[in-house]
Design an enzyme around this catalytic site. Structure first.
Site, PDB file in Angstrom:
ATOM      1  N   ASP A  12       0.856  -1.187   0.000  1.00  0.00           N
ATOM      2  CA  ASP A  12       0.000   0.000   0.000  1.00  0.00           C
ATOM      3  C   ASP A  12       0.891   1.234   0.000  1.00  0.00           C
ATOM      4  O   ASP A  12       1.668   1.443   0.947  1.00  0.00           O
ATOM      5  CB  ASP A  12      -0.898  -0.019   1.241  1.00  0.00           C
ATOM      6  CG  ASP A  12      -2.036   0.989   1.151  1.00  0.00           C
ATOM      7  OD1 ASP A  12      -2.151   1.675   0.118  1.00  0.00           O
ATOM      8  OD2 ASP A  12      -2.807   1.098   2.122  1.00  0.00           O
ATOM      9  N   ASP A 106      -2.719   2.467  -6.160  1.00  0.00           N
ATOM     10  CA  ASP A 106      -1.715   2.536  -5.103  1.00  0.00           C
ATOM     11  C   ASP A 106      -1.657   1.321  -4.180  1.00  0.00           C
ATOM     12  O   ASP A 106      -0.970   1.361  -3.153  1.00  0.00           O
ATOM     13  CB  ASP A 106      -1.924   3.804  -4.271  1.00  0.00           C
ATOM     14  CG  ASP A 106      -3.271   3.840  -3.570  1.00  0.00           C
ATOM     15  OD1 ASP A 106      -4.161   3.062  -3.961  1.00  0.00           O
ATOM     16  OD2 ASP A 106      -3.429   4.654  -2.649  1.00  0.00           O
ATOM     17  N   GLU A 107      -2.343   0.228  -4.507  1.00  0.00           N
ATOM     18  CA  GLU A 107      -2.239  -0.951  -3.652  1.00  0.00           C
ATOM     19  C   GLU A 107      -2.510  -2.220  -4.437  1.00  0.00           C
ATOM     20  O   GLU A 107      -3.212  -2.207  -5.442  1.00  0.00           O
ATOM     21  CB  GLU A 107      -3.174  -0.858  -2.440  1.00  0.00           C
ATOM     22  CG  GLU A 107      -4.633  -0.808  -2.771  1.00  0.00           C
ATOM     23  CD  GLU A 107      -5.513  -0.870  -1.525  1.00  0.00           C
ATOM     24  OE1 GLU A 107      -5.213  -1.639  -0.593  1.00  0.00           O
ATOM     25  OE2 GLU A 107      -6.519  -0.132  -1.503  1.00  0.00           O
TER      26      GLU A 107
END
EC number: 2.7.7.7
Length: 359
Positions: A12, A106-107
């Site tokens: 993350d 983003d993860e």
């Protein structure tokens, strides 16, 4: 049956959009930054950790964010840059495994039980990935490592920013038992509040409730709650999930009634959904706007187009028309959402070649 323990990593990125802006603009480093909106209007798309200390977070109305943090600096989002950095990061993941399941820009989850580098330690792989991300992008990431997706996701959030947490089988029960219910992945604010009213404040208290009771209280999702309280999660990492729809929605701290406020939120949601379409290399023909009013009455408005769309501008245009048709909402709105369906697969090569992705 294969009983081998999986090795799952959840990566993350830390305050991703805001961190990219601070990386690219040194004058913003160490300062409270909000991506999106402005002091007078709009909505926060992301907030730096310096801003989060004041209670500023994504989806917060800009005017409320300024009240919480008067020195807040607003920056216009650059989604094409965030998408490019996300692709860089994903290439790092693929050095280790093809079992990568992105959740957003983003993860992502990674299954490294068997990996390309022949490394037996998921912890070492996670640390190498974090180091490579920092060296190649200048950004920090937090990593969680465990034997299932639920625990890996929980672990990545425990020591942010730039964190690393390993949850081994012998530590899992105690961690989940002590975890505040609002920290459980898959339990949102409304459900957490309902659980707290029922005297369920921790994982240990959730574990005390019979499965039948949880299903009665929360429907089919109650079975999921029953299982995660016992650290049971057999979901595999799915690199090629078949998606039937893509959507994003927000519940507001203050109910909205003005058209300007609704359109600002709608534009933000359209951008999020368009990002996901780009990431998944797809497009959509059907657009749905979801409205939940102050009295919890739910309404949806949909339109199926003659051709596919995949840009934020095109999606916002359709969603705006749906918001206004047959009329603007007459009652205060507590939740607003956009979803797209009737998706075009990236495997449909002739059609995909005609698409232009605006990122």
């Amino acid at each position: 049956m294969n009983t081998a323990i999986r090795k799952i990593i959840h990566i993350d990125m830390d305050a991703f959009y805001a961190s990219v802006e601070q990386r690219d603009h040194p004058d913003l480093r160490g300062k409270p930054v909000a991506v999106g909106g402005s002091k007078a209007r709009g909505v926060v798309a992301a907030a730096s950790y310096e801003a989060r200390k004041f209670g500023v977070h994504s989806a917060l109305a800009s005017r409320i964010a300024v009240q919480k943090c008067p020195q807040l600096i607003f920056v216009k989002p650059r989604f094409e840059v965030y998408s490019a950095v996300s692709r860089q990061i994903r290439e790092i993941f693929y050095r280790y495994t093809d079992l990568v399941e992105p959740l957003s820009l983003d993860e992502a989850y990674l299954d490294v039980t068997e990996n390309k580098v022949g490394m037996p330690s998921a912890s070492i792989i996670a640390k190498e990935i974090k180091a490579s991300i920092l060296a190649e992008t200048g950004l920090t990431a937090s990593a969680g490592v465990s034997f299932n997706k639920f625990l890996a996701k929980i672990a990545s959030d425990l020591n942010k920013p730039n964190g690393f947490t390993l949850v081994t089988p012998d530590k899992a029960d105690a961690l989940v038992a002590s975890l505040p219910i609002e920290k459980f992945h898959g339990i949102g604010k409304v459900t957490a509040a309902k659980m707290q009213q029922l005297g369920i404040n921790t994982g240990a208290e959730l574990r005390e409730r019979p499965e039948e009771e949880l299903i009665k209280l929360f429907g089919k999702t109650g079975q999921y709650y029953y299982r995660i309280a016992r650290v049971q999660d057999d979901r595999p990492v799915q690199p090629h999930r078949l998606r039937k729809s893509i959507g994003s929605e927000r519940t507001f701290e203050v109910d909205l009634i003005q058209e300007e406020d609704l359109l600002e939120r709608l534009q933000f949601l359209a951008q999020e959904v368009a990002e996901d379409m780009v990431r998944l290399q797809t497009a959509a023909k059907t657009v749905t706007v979801k409205l939940k009013y102050f009295d919890f009455t739910l309404q949806t408005r949909s339109k199926t187009l003659l051709s596919y769309l995949n840009s934020a501008d095109a999606l916002f245009t359709v969603a705006r028309d749906l918001l206004r048709t047959p009329a603007l909402p007459l009652y205060p709105v507590r939740l607003l959402g956009i979803s797209v369906s009737n998706l075009l697969s990236a495997h449909d090569q002739p059609a995909v070649r005609q698409l232009t992705f605006d990122f």
